[in-house]
Each structure stands twice: as structure tokens, then as C-alpha cells.
Design an enzyme around this catalytic site. Structure first.
Site, PDB file in Angstrom:
ATOM      1  N   PRO A 162       2.174  -9.987   0.667  1.00  0.00           N
ATOM      2  CA  PRO A 162       1.439 -10.574  -0.102  1.00  0.00           C
ATOM      3  C   PRO A 162       1.910  -9.671  -1.564  1.00  0.00           C
ATOM      4  CG  PRO A 162      -0.056  -9.105   0.789  1.00  0.00           C
ATOM      5  CD  PRO A 162       1.476  -9.179   1.788  1.00  0.00           C
ATOM      6  N   ASP A 222      -2.235  -9.850  -3.045  1.00  0.00           N
ATOM      7  CA  ASP A 222      -2.501  -8.912  -2.904  1.00  0.00           C
ATOM      8  C   ASP A 222      -3.309  -8.714  -4.249  1.00  0.00           C
ATOM      9  OD1 ASP A 222      -2.928  -6.420  -1.810  1.00  0.00           O
ATOM     10  OD2 ASP A 222      -0.805  -5.513  -2.168  1.00  0.00           O
ATOM     11  N   TRP A 277      -3.087  -0.315   0.425  1.00  0.00           N
ATOM     12  CA  TRP A 277      -2.297  -0.743   1.255  1.00  0.00           C
ATOM     13  C   TRP A 277      -3.115  -1.029   2.595  1.00  0.00           C
ATOM     14  CZ3 TRP A 277       2.613  -1.842   0.761  1.00  0.00           C
ATOM     15  CH2 TRP A 277       3.255  -1.432  -0.510  1.00  0.00           C
ATOM     16  N   GLN A 290       9.566  -1.637   1.735  1.00  0.00           N
ATOM     17  CA  GLN A 290       8.235  -1.886   2.645  1.00  0.00           C
ATOM     18  C   GLN A 290       8.280  -1.370   4.139  1.00  0.00           C
ATOM     19  OE1 GLN A 290       5.547  -3.244   1.420  1.00  0.00           O
ATOM     20  NE2 GLN A 290       6.730  -3.301  -0.710  1.00  0.00           N
ATOM     21  N   TRP A 313       4.287  -1.932   3.318  1.00  0.00           N
ATOM     22  CA  TRP A 313       3.620  -2.825   4.194  1.00  0.00           C
ATOM     23  C   TRP A 313       4.104  -2.653   5.387  1.00  0.00           C
ATOM     24  CZ3 TRP A 313       4.768  -8.551   5.374  1.00  0.00           C
ATOM     25  CH2 TRP A 313       3.826  -9.393   5.735  1.00  0.00           C
ATOM     26  N   LYS A 364      20.647  -1.304 -10.876  1.00  0.00           N
ATOM     27  CA  LYS A 364      19.404  -1.953 -10.411  1.00  0.00           C
ATOM     28  C   LYS A 364      18.808  -2.215 -11.647  1.00  0.00           C
ATOM     29  CE  LYS A 364      15.400  -0.179  -7.537  1.00  0.00           C
ATOM     30  NZ  LYS A 364      14.968   0.898  -6.799  1.00  0.00           N
ATOM     31  N   LYS A 421      12.722  -3.553 -16.370  1.00  0.00           N
ATOM     32  CA  LYS A 421      12.536  -4.228 -17.588  1.00  0.00           C
ATOM     33  C   LYS A 421      12.762  -3.158 -18.797  1.00  0.00           C
ATOM     34  CE  LYS A 421       8.504  -7.137 -16.076  1.00  0.00           C
ATOM     35  NZ  LYS A 421       7.000  -7.188 -16.154  1.00  0.00           N
TER      36      LYS A 421
END
Length: 1024
Positions: free
Chosen positions: A51, A91, A518, A553, A557, A590, A593
Site C-alpha cells: 500500500p 497506507d 509498519w 522494502q 514491508w 537518483k 524533488k
């Protein structure tokens, strides 16, 4: 008999226009709803969405993960599975959301939030998590990510949180969820602890000042213990020094002072020091020393040297400064020696009034502390170091290790179970299993679960004044224990719920924590289905078959899913997991913003189109980083979609002209048909294998190789079969082979490029409403002929080598040559050689034995290898190698015998120089050599001009968008040898260009071409 059964297409139609048309088709025909809602009573393949939080815009990385998820589900659906849990997920809780809210309101402290009101703050958080939900859904539609958005799980819903409460109560009842006072990673900016898997995501390289500090031994005027630290701010809280009892320590005399340090560090710390004695660390244990800074009161057992296994010889002096309030090892050793904690730092990371640096942030005080040490002659030396340090992965603040009352899940007690369950998981890439992920499991730490925050799933534990605890596992439990169930289970509403203690009947109040977000996402395997309250779901659905997210992750996750499922159900949460790396900008950087190189998912699709974007993600393994490459994206789309469109256009034009409509595939004896059907079925076999193993990037390569062979070789070599004669049995089988191959390539490609393949499927009048309802192709072994494929591979190699040899010798591809000689260990089937002969464009083509190759071969010794054998005879041996038949001997026998010594090929350097009369190219892999006679006489020149004319007319046909079958009238204004060529090869040119007539004209109309320096004016006119 002509027809228009197969629609004409615009081969230049953009991907965006095709996708727009297909989206409309899917919507009008309810294609997506039908597939998502259809239960075909087949075996299930279960997916689980990782999510995201919709308070941020989806970027190109999200686009890749959604492409991979969609590809797997489409492939499994077409392979005969019903897809379970093909839904989205959101999430909604945690610091990411709270920090956005703080930024919106201009808050910098938790007090400001509480003064503002938790209810209003959380209401803003609730609304903000779906700020970009519409954009996420639109991007899913644009990229072709087929999931049921209406059934998405949402972690802020009461049902979801209630399932988590069930899990937490179970852990509490099993004594796996406990409250303890421990040192935890702590963010002073956010005012809350972090779990070990959160900390693992925030390590950065940073420059800090490290100090070597002098601790004076009690009762001595000039003898010191030197300790090293990278956190000078912890020195006021020093209570112990720690050594390794098995290490060697030296007492060193330096000037007027004496110092104990690890023996191996003496040379690096001192220049001309004298070692007075060397002892074991155990001999230092019990040594007492003076308090470094006399600001804080320490307990009577403090200020002594103690042993600790965590002391290493890698950094520092082998003597570790221990501030039990700010380090887990320090804390544990203080408990062991009954040393009380002293903590002069508040929850905002600032010193209190017990030290001279009141209200200053601890990290900012390092220079002041170093100044104090210098003034008091307690600093041995200081130096800048670069090291890794944990930062808050959400707000970027340096973390402290800080003592807190917190709730922990005892994950460390199930490490063996975690590793055992990990053994059942297929990892892609495989090295993560025992590497990045497995290593983390080996050292799995207790999970600091509770958070001193506001917007999250409330910890469902109540406490009474007598110290009794009660875990609530459902909304029903609240009523059962005398509470009123609030409509919203979040804070502050749940904070107002009072319960009656089942042990002493006193009033119970909830522990004032929310839980680690988490735990929310890690509970998706069961909480998304409202287990155990939803009786339509049971734990047989765990583990799910497939999950995938980005590489970070592995400690997010993927980890929490694995831990929670192991805790609750004793099993792994998933069977297959793919970890993806990052998409980088065009310069390999990489994206972020702050750098201004961030590319949103929507912008990426707008720039390139959905299907080209999807294919780009498979131009390399998804777990390897790739830079956005405009040329690669365009080239891949052209090689796949552009080529297939041209193949279809050729097929549709000719099939309509001949009135062909595909019914079935009948066996063909034609070698080209047999080869293509073998290539198709072996590609189906390889593609299925790679799709099953989640090597979608290799599957794409398989398909692209087939498309290349299909277009560049099968169609090129078969073109005349479609252009000549009526629709007889031979021609019908060619059409069947072409159609069957094309539609099966589209099916193979469908999970990877859903828009284009469905667009072309409609043009081919496939039997289903959508290609995505088709069965994924199965290989038919009856068609696979490995020997034939090998022969054609050799034939293609000959064609490519011929092209290369011509290129390197400036012989045009359309120039007819006198003869081509071929050498190969494997002689080609004469029938296949006949098929490729027109492409070789030579009057004579023949295979020659090894000895007849027009090359001069020289064999020279590798002196470094030969000399030890022959010693002083090497020069004579070199002369011997100049013998005429020496290479033939080596080739025939695999060795050369000289004066009783045998020399194998590795003793020699072999050089082959082709005769200057021949253009030459060879391929080591296939062992093929091609020799093209460079001598071009006048007859060959004229034949070459004829092919140049044919090419120019074909280009003009394409420029006019003529159907492949359209006839034309051709007029040419030319003189000299080119005119002679046209006169001589008139019939050939007519047949190749579908010219009903070719006339010479003096008109200046038409297009002017330069052919070998001659201006040739050509005009063409379509005719019926």
C-alpha cells in the site's frame, strides 16, 4: 476474390492514440469489470498490493512496480488462474502523514499539536491521505494496471484496525507484546521511537568529530585510560569504561603521563612512546577512575572498568566510554553492574539544567564539550571522521539512542522461525534471500511498537491504577469490559474510553500510544480481509503467491509482513517476492524533488506512452537500476510495435486481396513455414519458462528475437510467395503460418504491452472480446524442430556476415557479385541455401573445404610457452612453422609434433589474412566464414543498378502509403548504363515493384535520385 475482412491500419499511429482507442473500447465493453469480477472456478493465484500513501504524487518508480504487478497478474490469468485479492491498498497512518500536516499548520513541536487539538489535527490527516487519490487512479488506468479500486483495503478503517487489535491481543496474551524500559532509536524532532527496520532505512554517511578522551585513574596523578567516542555530547553522562577481557592492553609512557590503550593501537596513537607493560583486559577490570565532568550525580557502582564482549579492536582504543542512558549495550551492562541511569537530556533532545548547556540541542553542544575537555586537559586528541549514522528516515533528523518506556514485540525470540519461513520463499533476485534480507533476520531485534504520536492505529491496551493491563482484541471487547464503542477508533475518541479492570474492578485508561505504521501495512495479509471477523476468509489464503515492491522494502514491508505472519500463523506471508531497484534520471542520478529531476508517473506516460514505458521497464532485470533513456525507449517500441504493425499491414493487404480469412493452421511442408512454427513454439516454451520464473526481461528478449526473425527473415524470404499466383494450397499455408505466428506473438506480448496487443488483436478479428481473455500460448512440441532451427540460425549468420563483408568493402547490398564462397564446419541444407540465395545477391554460391579458403594463415609460437620446452631451439621452431602445410597439420591432428615434442593449439598465435581479392567476414560462434569476390564486371554492375532502381521505387510506394498489393505505372528519365540495366532487367523490376508498365520519359516530373553519381528521375502512379 478480394475482401476487406482485415482492417487497414495506420502504421504510424502513435502509442498514445492506440491506448486512447483501447481504453475507450475497454470501457464501452466493460472488459476490465468482466475480468476482475469473473470467477471461472479455476485454481487461485493470490496477489497482495503493497500500500502506498496517496498524500504524494505517483512517480516513475511507482509506475514500474505497478507494471510488474499487472504483468504477473495478466500472465497468470491467461495461464488459467483466477486472481485472488486483485485489489488496491492504501497506507494511511504514521509520521509521513503527520509531518505533512505539521508543515501545513506550521507546527514544530508536539505541544503545538496538542494545543491545537488532536481531533482537528487527525481530521486533517485523515483528509490529506487521499490528496492525490484521483491521480493515482488515473495513472493506474493510463498504464493499464487492472485492480479493483472499489475493493481496496484502507488501513485507517475501523475494520482494518480491529483486525490489528485482534493480532496485538493475541501477542499480548502469549507474552510476546510487553512493556519495557529500554534504549530505543529516538527522533527528537518527531518525539517518538523508531523500530529497527525503520532505522535501517535511514543510514547516511556523515562527517563528525571523534574524540580521544583521558579518564584519570583514581588515586593517580598522571595515569589515564584513553577512550574514544564519536558522540562527545554523551560524555557528561559517562558512568563506566568497558574493555574486552581477552585483549592485550599496554601501559604507555608519553612525556609526563602514562596511558592505557589497546596494544595494537599504540603505534597509531603515539610517536615515540615507551611501552611500560602489557596486560590482559581482565587485569584492568575493577579499576576505578575520576568522573570526567562533575555535573551529574552517579551511583556508587559507577566510574569503574568493566568487561564487555561488544568491545572490538576495529575502532578507537579498545576502551569504550559507556553512557547507559544513550546506548543499548551501555544500558545492558549498567543493569548488570547495578548502575543507575543518569539522563540530562529531555524528550526534545535538549540538555536540562543539570549541565551548563541548558536548552541546547545535544548535537550542537559537541564543540562546547570538546572545548571543555581542552580547557581541563582531558582531551588526548580529536579528528574528523566520515562514518554511517542513523537519521530519521522521515524528517531527516539525527537519531538519538534514548531511554523510554515502550511496548515491544519480542521478535528476537523467533529468529529461527523467521529464517525457517524465509527458506520457503522464492526471492527475485535470489541473492537477497540470504543476503540483505537474510542477514537482517539473523539479527532481528525486538520491535519497538509504540509511538508517542497521534495519527495511527491506537495501541489497544488499557491499564488500571493497580498496574493491571488488559488487551482489547475487538470492538465487542470494549463493550464486554464496560466501555462505549466510539464511531471512530482513532485518537482522541478512543482515549476517552474507560474500561473496568477484570482483576480489581478499578477504572482502566488506555496506554497513550499509537503503533508503528509498519505494523499496519505488515498486517495486510490478514487485516485487509478483516480476519478473523470476516467468516468468508481464513488463513488458508496465507501465504499469498506474489508481492513486489522496491528494494528498500526488504527492511520495510517485506520484513514486517514476514515477521507478523510468522508471529501470528507460524508461516511465511508470501511465496514469491520480487525486489525492484530504482529508476534513475537520464544522467544516472537518483531522482528527487530537491534535485529538480523528479519525474511523475503521469509525465512519463505523456512523454512516451504506456506500452513503450512498460517495455522500457523490462529492457533489463527489474532489480537492476536503469536510467531513463529516450533512445532506448523509442528503439524498443519501434522494434516491437513498429515491426508488428508493418507485418500486419503486409498480411492484411495481401490477405484481403486474395480473399484469405484464417480458419485453422494446417501442417505445411514448406521449410520457411516449418522453421517459423518451430521458432514460435520454442519461443513459447522459453517465454513461459521465463515468465514463470519472473524473468520478464528475458521473456521480452525471447519475444523480440522472434519478432526480428519473423519480420527480417521469414517475411523477407517469403514475400514472393504472397505476391505471386492465386490462393492455392501453398499460398494458403503461408497465410496461415503468418497469421498464426502473428496472433500468438501478440498473446505472448499481451501481459507486457496490454494496449497495443489488444488493438492488433481486434484487427486480426480474434475470437474473444479481448486478447486478455485468451489462453496464454502453450508450446506444441510437434512443431519444434531444433535441427531445422539450428540450420536456419546458420543461414541467418551467412546473410548477416555477407552484409557485413559487403559493408566493410564498400560493396552495396543490391550489387550482384560474381561468387560467394562459404566455409563452415556444418554444411547447410541445399534447400535452405536456395532460400537465402536471393538475399546474398550472387551469381554463384558454394561451400568450400577448409583448405580452399582464400586466406593466408601464419602460425607463430607463443615464446613464453614454447621456450621452456625447446630452450635454445625456439627460433628454428619458428622457422619450421612457416612450412606450407603446418596449419593444416594443426587443424587436422590438433597438435604439431617437432623433435619428439607435441604442441597443442594453445602454444601458438594463429593469424588469418584473407586474399585482397575477397571481402571477408567470420563468426566464431557459428564457425562460418564468408568470402565475397570483389571483382564487379559490367554485367554485374548492370544487375546491381536494377536492384537500386527497385529499392527507389519501393521507397516511393511506401511514401505514397500504397497497399502492398497495389499496382503502379512507372516512368523513368535516365540515360547510360542505368538505362541499359532497366532494359535488361525490365521484367525483374516490374515483378518486384508491381509495375504494370515501365516507360522511359524525358519529363522532369517525379523524384530525382542519385545512383552512383547519376541523376535518375522516377515517377509512379497507382493504377487499377
Amino acid at each position: 476474390m478480394s475482401s476487406n475482412f482485415y482492417q487497414t491500419i495506420d502504421v504510424n499511429k502513435s502509442s498514445m492514440d492506440i491506448e486512447k482507442e483501447i481504453r475507450k473500447y475497454w470501457k464501452e465493453n466493460k472488459i476490465i469489470e468482466d475480468i476482475l469480477n469473473k470467477d471461472r472456478n479455476l485454481k487461485r493465484y493470490t496477489f497482495l498490493e503493497g500500500p502506498p500513501t496517496a498524500n504524494g504524487r505517483p512517480h516513475v518508480g511507482h509506475l514500474m512496480t505497478r507494471t510488474v504487478k499487472d504483468t504477473v497478474m495478466r500472465y497468470k490469468y491467461m495461464s488459467g488462474y483466477d486472481i485472488g485479492r486483485r485489489t488496491g491498498g492504501w497506507d494511511c497512518h504514521g509520521l509521513p502523514v503527520e509531518l505533512e500536516a505539521e508543515k501545513h499548520f506550521g507546527f514544530n513541536t508536539k505541544k503545538e499539536i496538542e494545543d491545537f487539538g488532536i481531533e482537528k489535527f487527525n481530521e486533517y490527516c485523515r483528509n490529506s491521505v487521499f490528496t492525490y487519490i484521483d491521480e493515482w487512479n488515473e495513472v493506474d488506468s493510463e498504464i493499464g494496471y487492472w485492480i479493483d479500486e472499489n475493493k481496496s483495503y484502507v488501513t485507517l478503517r475501523n475494520d482494518y484496525m480491529e483486525s490489528e487489535w485482534y493480532a496485538l491481543k493475541k501477542l499480548f496474551d502469549e507474552n510476546m507484546l510487553v512493556k519495557d524500559y529500554k534504549i530505543v532509536p529516538y527522533c527528537p524532532r518527531c518525539g517518538t521511537s523508531l523500530s529497527s527496520h525503520e532505522v535501517a532505512q535511514g543510514y547516511k554517511n556523515t562527517d563528525d568529530t571523534s574524540v580521544y578522551v583521558k579518564f584519570r585513574i583514581k588515586g593517580s596523578m598522571n595515569r589515564y585510560l584513553i577512550a574514544w567516542t564519536t558522540t562527545p555530547w554523551t560524555l557528561p553522562s559517562n558512568e563506566l569504561l568497558v574493555v574486552n577481557k581477552d585483549f592485550d592492553y599496554s601501559l604507555v609512557s608519553d612525556g609526563n603521563n602514562e596511558y592505557y590503550v589497546l596494544s595494537s593501537t599504540v603505534q597509531s596513537l603515539f610517536k615515540d612512546a615507551k611501552i611500560l607493560k602489557t596486560i590482559k583486559g581482565k587485569d584492568l577490570v575493577g579499576t576505578h577512575y575520576e568522573q570526567l565532568m562533575p555535573f551529574l550525580h552517579v551511583s556508587k557502582n559507577a566510574l569503574q572498568v568493566v568487561p564487555g564482549d561488544f568491545v572490538t579492536a576495529e575502532d578507537g582504543t579498545g576502551i569504550v566510554h559507556a553512557a547507559p542512558a544513550f546506548g543499548a549495550d551501555d544500558f545492558d551492562i549498567a543493569k548488570e553492574y547495578n548502575v543507575s541511569l543518569i539522563n540530562p537530556v529531555d524528550s526534545e533532545g535538549k540538555f536540562d539544567n543539570s549541565v551548563p548547556w541548558k536548552d541546547k540541542f545535544v548535537m550542537d553542544v559537541n564543540p562546547d564539550i570538546i572545548g571543555y575537555l581542552k580547557e581541563n586537559n582531558l582531551l588526548f586528541k580529536s579528528q574528523k571522521i566520515k562514518h554511517t549514522y542513523p537519521f530519521c528516515y522521515r524528517c531527516g533528523t539525527k537519531l538519538l539512542y534514548y531511554p523510554l518506556d515502550a511496548w515491544f514485540i519480542k521478535v528476537s525470540t523467533i529468529r529461527e522461525l523467521l529464517k525457517k519461513n524465509n527458506d520457503k520463499v522464492n526471492w527475485y533476485p535470489e541473492y537477497l534471500k540470504d543476503g540483505r534480507f537474510g542477514n537482517f533476520l539473523n539479527d532481528a531485534k525486538d520491535w519497538a511498537l509504540s509511538r508517542n504520536r497521534y495519527w495511527g492505529t491506537p495501541l489497544p491496551i488499557w491499564k488500571c491504577s493497580n498496574g493491571h493491563y488488559l488487551a482489547v482484541g475487538s470492538r465487542e471487547d470494549i463493550e464486554k469490559h464496560g466501555g462505549n464503542i466510539p464511531d471512530d477508533l482513532h485518537r482522541p475518541f478512543i482515549d476517552a474510553v474507560k474500561l473496568k479492570c477484570p482483576e480489581c474492578s478499578e477504572t482502566m485508561e488506555r496506554e497513550p500510544y499509537v503503533i508503528d505504521t509498519w505494523f499496519d501495512s505488515g498486517s495486510a495479509s490478514y487485516a485487509a480481509m478483516h480476519y478473523p471477523f470476516n467468516k468468508n476468509f481464513n488463513t488458508e489464503g496465507i501465504p499469498v503467491d506474489f508481492i513486489t515492491e522496491a528494494i528498500d522494502q526488504t527492511r520495510g514491508w517485506f520484513y514486517t509482513l514476514h515477521v507478523i505472519s510468522s508471529l501470528l500463523f507460524g508461516r511465511n506471508a508470501y511465496k514469491n517476492v520480487m525486489s525492484m531497484s530504482f529508476i534513475l534520471d537520464e544522467n544516472g542520478q537518483k531522482m528527487s524533488k530537491s534535485k529538480g529531476n523528479f519525474v511523475t508517473a503521469r509525465d512519463f506516460i505523456s512523454m512516451y506512452g504506456a506500452d513503450p514505458a512498460r517495455l522500457f521497464f523490462y529492457t533489463g532485470a527489474p532489480w537492476n537500476s536503469k536510467s531513463i533513456d529516450k533512445k532506448l525507449i523509442g528503439d524498443t517500441a519501434r522494434k516491437v510495435f513498429g515491426t508488428l504493425s508493418n507485418v500486419y499491414s503486409f498480411f492484411a493487404s495481401n490477405a484481403n486481396l486474395d480473399g484469405f480469412v484464417f480458419q485453422d493452421l494446417e501442417p505445411s511442408s514448406n521449410l520457411l513455414d516449418r522453421w517459423l512454427l518451430s521458432r514460435l513454439n520454442s519461443t513459447i516454451e522459453n517465454t513461459r519458462k521465463n515468465m514463470d520464473e519472473f524473468d520478464m526481461h528475458i521473456a521480452l528478449r525471447n519475444i523480440m528475437d522472434l519478432i526480428n526473425d519473423f519480420s527480417n527473415y521469414y517475411l523477407r524470404l517469403s514475400r514472393k510467395r504472397f505476391w505471386e499466383g492465386k490462393l492455392d494450397d501453398e499460398k494458403k499455408k503461408a497465410y496461415e503460418t503468418l497469421y498464426y505466428t502473428l496472433i500468438n506473438i501478440l498473446k505472448l506480448l499481451a501481459p507486457l504491452a496490454p494496449f497495443y496487443t489488444d488493438y492488433m488483436y481486434q484487427k486480426l478479428s480474434g475470437p474473444e472480446k479481448t486478447i486478455h481473455s485468451e489462453k496464454y500460448p502453450e508450446p506444441d512440441n510437434n512443431y519444434i524442430d531444433s535441427d531445422l532451427e539450428k540450420e536456419f540460425k546458420y543461414a541467418i549468420s551467412i546473410m548477416e556476415l555477407s552484409r557485413r563483408a559487403r559493408q566493410e568493402s564498400n560493396i552495396k547490398g543490391r550489387q550482384v557479385v560474381g561468387n560467394i564462397m562459404l566455409y563452415s564446419d556444418m554444411e547447410l541444407n541445399p534447400a535452405i541455401l536456395d532460400i537465402i540465395s536471393p538475399e546474398l545477391n550472387s551469381k554463384d554460391i558454394k561451400f568450400i573445404p577448409f583448405g580452399e579458403r582464400p586466406v593466408k594463415t601464419t602460425v607463430k609460437p607463443v615464446f613464453s610457452k614454447v621456450a621452456p620446452v625447446l630452450r635454445g631451439d625456439t627460433n628454428k621452431f619458428a622457422e619450421y612453422l612457416n612450412s606450407e602445410n603446418i596449419y593444416s597439420e594443426l587443424k587436422k591432428n590438433g597438435k604439431i609434433t617437432y623433435k619428439g615434442n607435441e604442441f597443442t593449439p594453445d602454444f601458438f598465435e594463429i593469424h588469418e589474412d584473407p586474399s585482397p581479392e575477397y571481402a571477408f567476414a567470420s563468426d566464431e560462434k557459428t564457425g562460418i566464414s564468408v568470402f565475397i569476390n570483389k571483382n564487379i564486371d559490367s554485367n554485374l554492375l548492370l544487375a546491381g543498378y536494377a536492384r537500386e532502381i527497385i529499392r527507389r521505387i519501393q521507397i516511393m510506394r511506401k511514401d505514397l502509403n500504397l497497399e502492398y498489393s497495389s499496382n503502379i505505372k512507372t516512368e523513368i528519365n535516365v540515360t547510360g548504363d542505368i538505362r541499359k540495366s532497366i532494359e535488361k532487367f525490365m521484367d525483374l523490376i516490374k515483378n518486384e515493384t508491381l509495375s504494370k508498365s515501365i516507360e522511359f520519359s524525358s519529363s522532369n516530373d517525379g523524384k530525382v535520385w542519385d545512383i552512383d553519381g547519376e541523376n535518375v528521375q522516377i515517377s509512379i502512379t497507382p493504377v487499377n
